[in-house]
Design an enzyme around this catalytic site. Sequence first.
Site, mmCIF file in Angstrom:
data_model
loop_
_atom_site.group_PDB
_atom_site.id
_atom_site.type_symbol
_atom_site.label_atom_id
_atom_site.label_comp_id
_atom_site.label_asym_id
_atom_site.label_seq_id
_atom_site.Cartn_x
_atom_site.Cartn_y
_atom_site.Cartn_z
ATOM 1 N N LYS A 33 -15.291 24.608 29.566
ATOM 2 C CA LYS A 33 -16.576 24.527 28.881
ATOM 3 C C LYS A 33 -16.448 24.888 27.391
ATOM 4 O O LYS A 33 -17.235 24.443 26.566
ATOM 5 C CB LYS A 33 -17.607 25.459 29.533
ATOM 6 C CG LYS A 33 -17.846 25.239 31.020
ATOM 7 C CD LYS A 33 -18.596 23.960 31.304
ATOM 8 C CE LYS A 33 -19.129 23.864 32.733
ATOM 9 N NZ LYS A 33 -18.096 23.680 33.757
HETATM 10 C C1 LIG Z 1 -17.978 22.854 34.873
HETATM 11 C C2 LIG Z 1 -16.667 22.881 35.575
HETATM 12 C C3 LIG Z 1 -16.190 21.760 36.317
HETATM 13 C C4 LIG Z 1 -17.005 20.505 36.494
HETATM 14 O O1 LIG Z 1 -17.094 19.728 35.318
HETATM 15 P P1 LIG Z 1 -18.177 18.553 35.196
HETATM 16 O O2 LIG Z 1 -18.110 18.097 33.800
HETATM 17 O O3 LIG Z 1 -19.501 19.196 35.531
HETATM 18 O O4 LIG Z 1 -17.806 17.494 36.177
HETATM 19 C C5 LIG Z 1 -14.927 21.856 36.898
HETATM 20 N N1 LIG Z 1 -14.195 22.980 36.805
HETATM 21 C C6 LIG Z 1 -14.616 24.068 36.119
HETATM 22 C C7 LIG Z 1 -13.753 25.280 36.082
HETATM 23 C C8 LIG Z 1 -15.857 24.064 35.470
HETATM 24 O O5 LIG Z 1 -16.279 25.159 34.811
#
Ligand SMILES: *Cc1c(COP(=O)(O)O)cnc(C)c1O
Length: 497
Positions: free
Chosen positions: A113
């Site tokens: 993120k």
């Molecule tokens: C948010 C997240 C995901 C999923 O990503 P998307 O873009 O929502 O498909 C996968 N792994 C981790 C560790 C995340 O924080």
Amino acid sequence: MNYASTRNSALKVTSAHAIVKGLSDEGGLYVPESIPALSKEEILGLCEKSYVDRAYTVFSKFLTDFTPEELRHCVESAYNSKNFDTDNIAEITKLSESRYILELWHGPTCAFKDMALQILPYLLTTSAKKEVSGKQIAILVATSGDTGKAALEGFKDVEGTSISVFYPEDGVSPMQKRQMTTQEGKNVNVCAVKGNFDDCQNGVKAIFTDKDIENTLAERNILLSSANSINWGRLAPQIIYYVSTYTQLVKDKEIEYGEKVNIVVPTGNFGNILAAYYARLMGIPVNKLICASNSNNVLTDFINTGIYDRNRQFYTTISPSMDILISSNLERLLYHLTGENDKLINEWFGKLKESGRYEVNEDVKKQLSELFYAGCCNDEETKSEIHKTFEGEHYLLDTHTAVAVKVYDDYKRKTGDTTKTIIVSTANPYKFGRAVYDAVGGKSPCEDEFELISHLEAETGTKMPAPLAATKNKAIRFTGCAEKQEMGKVVLDFLKA
Ligand SMILES: *Cc1c(COP(=O)(O)O)cnc(C)c1O
């Protein structure tokens, strides 16, 4: 470059407008009206460039209402060695059989993120200057863990903004809770909620639509905004690491220019894998996009059958950031695959809202099967993949990345495809230390998080990243826990200060 809405293709707004608003008024998501191409010369040129320069090039094609100086400021403020523990920003580790792990967790919160939330505050404040000059922006976030902390780190002490984060009292991992409650910064607030993640999200939505709150804040010159993953300002930065990784692999002579690669993405809300699709449309040579899910496999079924059906059991898994039954960004993909047919999107997403189910047409089904492969695995399979990869390669996977590696194993066995493959790693294993310790056969499980982590370090010869280690000695700043219906008051009290 203008932006339309998935539910009104006639709309035309600037990128600044799309970023400030987040969601279009009729409920659609903002989408670029065309996808800009990268020529062969541009791609080859990027091979010799830094992450910052690659980011600048990609952004300049999408955010055409930003000046070159503004864009430079945004990318340089976000992607530097103060915020990331590697100059490469996105690190590539090669495993056996031409698998490249793309580590997107070298930022301040150790989850992917950060790649978008380190730059969003700059994109948002720059956009706000153009759209709503002079107003303070108050960000509200409901989180099940990773987003909240990444948004706090991104917005902390950013001039002209403040941020309030709500998390479910018992719904986040011990490390995630520690990361949030020890958050530093003058403009941040963190509050637990007596309820689950849905209660937090509904509470935040209720604040956004509360006219009294809006008026009170308007008098104080404050505008509410959101940092969640449907904002174009979170999606655009994710395209960059796919472009950057391809050009880096060419530079490192791992692939030749023009050679196709597979991309495997552990998927929840469909933002990360959608960004890979956009990179492909821009001209990055991609063979298959491989969508990996945990037991909440609504996307596996959708890609394989064309039927989206959220009426199913919800599982709480060891890869919690993928525990999701409504993948919001899928709407953008379907908008593009239908030739920007806003009528069909309104029809399908209307059905999703009413009955939790819709079925796409034959043409879209055909395109889905050509572009994508989808698979899923359960917690046991996830753990054995962590075990196997650690034994075989001495590489420690987190629980989300392990889902991707396992689904790719299955894909390769089924298809015999030997195309070189980028596997996206979305979190550092120490964020989910307990499940990872269990998976590698840890022999001294214990209650205390930091004791457990020191066992994990000893057992695997790996190290907890510095930002997580630092939370151990930080003071807990936020101990508040609100009832659901008090969330509005929490925000107003905080914004009074
Ligand atoms: C948010 C997240 C995901 C999923 O990503 P998307 O873009 O929502 O498909 C996968 N792994 C981790 C560790 C995340 O924080």
